[in-house]
Each structure stands twice: as structure tokens, then as C-alpha cells.
Motif scaffolding. Structure first.
Motif, mmCIF file in Angstrom:
data_model
loop_
_atom_site.group_PDB
_atom_site.id
_atom_site.type_symbol
_atom_site.label_atom_id
_atom_site.label_comp_id
_atom_site.label_asym_id
_atom_site.label_seq_id
_atom_site.Cartn_x
_atom_site.Cartn_y
_atom_site.Cartn_z
ATOM 1 N N PRO A 1 77.022 50.530 32.095
ATOM 2 C CA PRO A 1 78.363 50.345 31.202
ATOM 3 C C PRO A 1 79.195 51.580 31.253
ATOM 4 C CG PRO A 1 76.270 51.109 29.944
ATOM 5 C CD PRO A 1 75.779 50.969 31.296
ATOM 6 N N LEU A 2 80.469 51.393 31.336
ATOM 7 C CA LEU A 2 81.388 52.539 31.540
ATOM 8 C C LEU A 2 81.069 53.686 30.440
ATOM 9 C CD1 LEU A 2 84.747 50.625 32.316
ATOM 10 C CD2 LEU A 2 83.354 51.653 33.625
ATOM 11 N N LYS A 3 81.409 54.718 31.052
ATOM 12 C CA LYS A 3 81.118 56.131 30.184
ATOM 13 C C LYS A 3 82.001 56.034 28.987
ATOM 14 C CE LYS A 3 78.840 59.152 32.833
ATOM 15 N NZ LYS A 3 78.446 58.383 33.805
ATOM 16 N N ALA A 4 83.069 55.403 28.934
ATOM 17 C CA ALA A 4 84.130 55.484 27.581
ATOM 18 C C ALA A 4 83.580 54.683 26.672
ATOM 19 C CB ALA A 4 85.538 55.258 28.270
ATOM 20 N N LEU A 5 82.818 53.507 26.911
ATOM 21 C CA LEU A 5 82.373 52.484 26.111
ATOM 22 C C LEU A 5 81.056 53.061 25.336
ATOM 23 C CD1 LEU A 5 83.071 49.368 28.033
ATOM 24 C CD2 LEU A 5 84.424 50.529 26.328
ATOM 25 N N LEU A 6 80.779 52.524 24.225
ATOM 26 C CA LEU A 6 79.389 52.742 23.327
ATOM 27 C C LEU A 6 78.626 51.822 24.218
ATOM 28 C CD1 LEU A 6 78.955 54.158 20.888
ATOM 29 C CD2 LEU A 6 79.015 51.895 19.817
ATOM 30 N N ASP A 7 77.202 52.441 24.334
ATOM 31 C CA ASP A 7 76.048 51.620 24.943
ATOM 32 C C ASP A 7 75.133 51.556 23.863
ATOM 33 O OD1 ASP A 7 74.144 50.652 26.099
ATOM 34 O OD2 ASP A 7 73.547 52.448 27.242
ATOM 35 N N PRO A 8 75.245 50.292 23.198
ATOM 36 C CA PRO A 8 74.333 50.146 21.904
ATOM 37 C C PRO A 8 72.785 50.145 22.030
ATOM 38 C CG PRO A 8 76.000 48.211 21.961
ATOM 39 C CD PRO A 8 76.185 49.206 23.255
ATOM 40 N N GLN A 9 72.391 49.400 23.410
ATOM 41 C CA GLN A 9 71.065 49.621 23.943
ATOM 42 C C GLN A 9 70.664 51.058 23.975
ATOM 43 O OE1 GLN A 9 70.473 47.066 27.035
ATOM 44 N NE2 GLN A 9 68.279 47.022 27.087
ATOM 45 N N GLY A 10 71.467 51.664 24.618
ATOM 46 C CA GLY A 10 71.291 53.056 25.001
ATOM 47 C C GLY A 10 71.024 53.899 23.714
ATOM 48 N N LYS A 11 71.971 53.659 22.853
ATOM 49 C CA LYS A 11 71.831 54.554 21.545
ATOM 50 C C LYS A 11 70.637 54.142 20.818
ATOM 51 C CE LYS A 11 75.808 56.501 20.551
ATOM 52 N NZ LYS A 11 75.703 57.162 21.927
ATOM 53 N N ALA A 12 70.226 52.794 20.799
ATOM 54 C CA ALA A 12 69.070 52.457 20.128
ATOM 55 C C ALA A 12 67.685 53.179 20.712
ATOM 56 C CB ALA A 12 68.736 50.934 19.971
ATOM 57 N N VAL A 13 67.749 53.199 21.875
ATOM 58 C CA VAL A 13 66.156 53.828 22.582
ATOM 59 C C VAL A 13 66.561 55.053 22.392
ATOM 60 C CG1 VAL A 13 65.308 54.325 25.050
ATOM 61 C CG2 VAL A 13 66.308 51.954 24.423
ATOM 62 N N THR A 14 67.898 55.919 22.347
ATOM 63 C CA THR A 14 67.820 57.181 22.024
ATOM 64 C C THR A 14 67.207 57.535 20.804
ATOM 65 O OG1 THR A 14 69.647 57.708 23.147
ATOM 66 C CG2 THR A 14 69.298 59.598 21.913
ATOM 67 N N SER A 15 67.548 56.709 19.540
ATOM 68 C CA SER A 15 66.883 57.299 18.262
ATOM 69 C C SER A 15 65.423 56.902 18.535
ATOM 70 C CB SER A 15 67.306 56.179 17.239
ATOM 71 O OG SER A 15 68.629 55.637 17.699
ATOM 72 N N SER A 16 64.876 55.695 19.136
ATOM 73 C CA SER A 16 63.495 55.209 19.170
ATOM 74 C C SER A 16 62.852 56.679 19.682
ATOM 75 C CB SER A 16 63.280 54.295 20.007
ATOM 76 O OG SER A 16 63.905 53.023 19.583
ATOM 77 N N MET A 17 63.421 57.514 20.852
ATOM 78 C CA MET A 17 62.557 58.331 21.385
ATOM 79 C C MET A 17 62.433 59.486 20.360
ATOM 80 S SD MET A 17 62.427 58.187 24.796
ATOM 81 C CE MET A 17 62.937 56.828 26.034
ATOM 82 N N LYS A 18 62.908 59.583 19.361
ATOM 83 C CA LYS A 18 62.745 60.539 18.408
ATOM 84 C C LYS A 18 61.336 60.295 17.523
ATOM 85 C CE LYS A 18 67.336 62.565 17.759
ATOM 86 N NZ LYS A 18 67.906 61.918 19.179
ATOM 87 N N ASN A 19 61.418 58.929 17.285
ATOM 88 C CA ASN A 19 60.203 58.209 16.613
ATOM 89 C C ASN A 19 59.047 58.387 17.483
ATOM 90 O OD1 ASN A 19 62.091 57.749 14.640
ATOM 91 N ND2 ASN A 19 62.459 55.583 15.376
ATOM 92 N N LEU A 20 58.900 58.558 18.631
ATOM 93 C CA LEU A 20 57.953 58.610 19.670
ATOM 94 C C LEU A 20 57.604 60.183 19.862
ATOM 95 C CD1 LEU A 20 58.856 56.066 22.407
ATOM 96 C CD2 LEU A 20 56.820 55.914 20.663
ATOM 97 N N GLY A 21 58.292 61.028 19.439
ATOM 98 C CA GLY A 21 57.900 62.384 19.537
ATOM 99 C C GLY A 21 58.650 63.002 20.743
ATOM 100 N N LEU A 22 59.807 62.345 21.035
ATOM 101 C CA LEU A 22 60.461 62.696 22.573
ATOM 102 C C LEU A 22 61.604 63.120 21.932
ATOM 103 C CD1 LEU A 22 58.871 59.994 24.896
ATOM 104 C CD2 LEU A 22 58.370 62.464 25.042
ATOM 105 N N ALA A 23 61.926 63.993 21.181
ATOM 106 C CA ALA A 23 63.460 64.343 20.612
ATOM 107 C C ALA A 23 64.035 65.049 21.656
ATOM 108 C CB ALA A 23 63.106 65.181 19.432
#
Lengths: 83, 83
Positions: A11-33
Motif C-alpha cells: 500500500p502507498l506510504k501516504a495511505l492508511l493501511d488498516p490491516q497493518g494498523k490492526a496487526v500493530t495493535s495486536s502486537m501490544k496484546n501479544l507482549g510485543l510492544a
């Protein structure tokens, strides 16, 4: 000659990547902040028959533009190696 | 230190890749019959804060195993570079 192409469509850098955003938040819940800025795209491998690397490259470009990447929302890059 | 990881998650070679098969057939309709054996997976980029490359590597491994790749159906590989 046979060539192998490895294509990344992101996805272009300028655009939001919702799938990536969701995975970033999930990382926190997995203890991988420590992990952030996750972006998710496609990785495509293919084989192509061509007489030269240049010809193979132009075919792969055509395939990306016509089918594999939506250039309004995505960018692509690829590497070609002789198989 | 900040590291950047580039992860490729691909369907296992032994398994059918229906998305790749569909794209392989579409190539013929686009006049790109020289292209075959298309396989489609995910390309993931992320940033990670760690004290050493080794620590970063073990975190990325953990993220792949717990969230990014389903190891029953997919394999992953990655490269780590210092950002």
C-alpha cells in the motif's frame, strides 16, 4: 530462458493501511510492544519464459500494471533472477 | 536501536495456492501466457526497537509464529536491517 520474479506490492506510504494498523495493535496484546509501523502487502513469485532479462522485465511490468497492483493505492517493486 | 524487518509469508510449496492459480489463468487472458507458476503470499514490513540484532530477530520470530504466519499452511522468512 526461464526467469523467476519476486514481486512486492505494498500500500502507498501516504495511505492508511488498516490491516497493518490492526496487526500493530495486536502486537501490544501479544507482549510485543516494541513492534510498530506494521504494513502489509502482497508477495508474489512467478516464473516467466523470455529470450532476455529485458524482455522478462517488461512482461513482469505489464503483469503488475494490468493485474497484480492497483497503482492508485499500491506501489510495486520486483527482482528478476535467471532460474 | 531500531531495526526494520521485511517478512515474506508464503503458502507452503506442497499446498495448492488457489489465488495464485487464478492469477496464472488470468495471465493467459491478458496475453501473458509466458508467465506461470504464480504464487501469492504476504509481504510485511515492520519496525522494531531492540538492543541487538539478535534480540530483534527473536522478537520477529515470535511475532511470525504467534500472529503473522499460520505455520500449518504457510512458511515465512525475513531480513532484518538496522534503520
Amino acid at each position: 530462458m526461464k526467469f523467476k520474479a519476486e514481486i512486492n506490492v505494498m500500500p502507498l506510504k501516504a495511505l492508511l493501511d488498516p490491516q497493518g494498523k490492526a496487526v500493530t495493535s495486536s502486537m501490544k496484546n501479544l507482549g510485543l510492544a516494541e513492534i510498530e509501523n506494521v504494513r502489509i502487502g502482497k508477495h508474489i513469485t512467478l516464473e516467466i519464459e523470455a529470450t532476455s532479462k529485458q524482455e522478462a522485465s517488461s512482461k513482469v511490468d505489464e503483469a503488475c500494471k494490468k493485474l497484480l497492483a492497483n497503482q492508485i493505492m499500491e506501489s510495486y517493486d520486483y527482482t528478476l533472477t535467471e532460474a
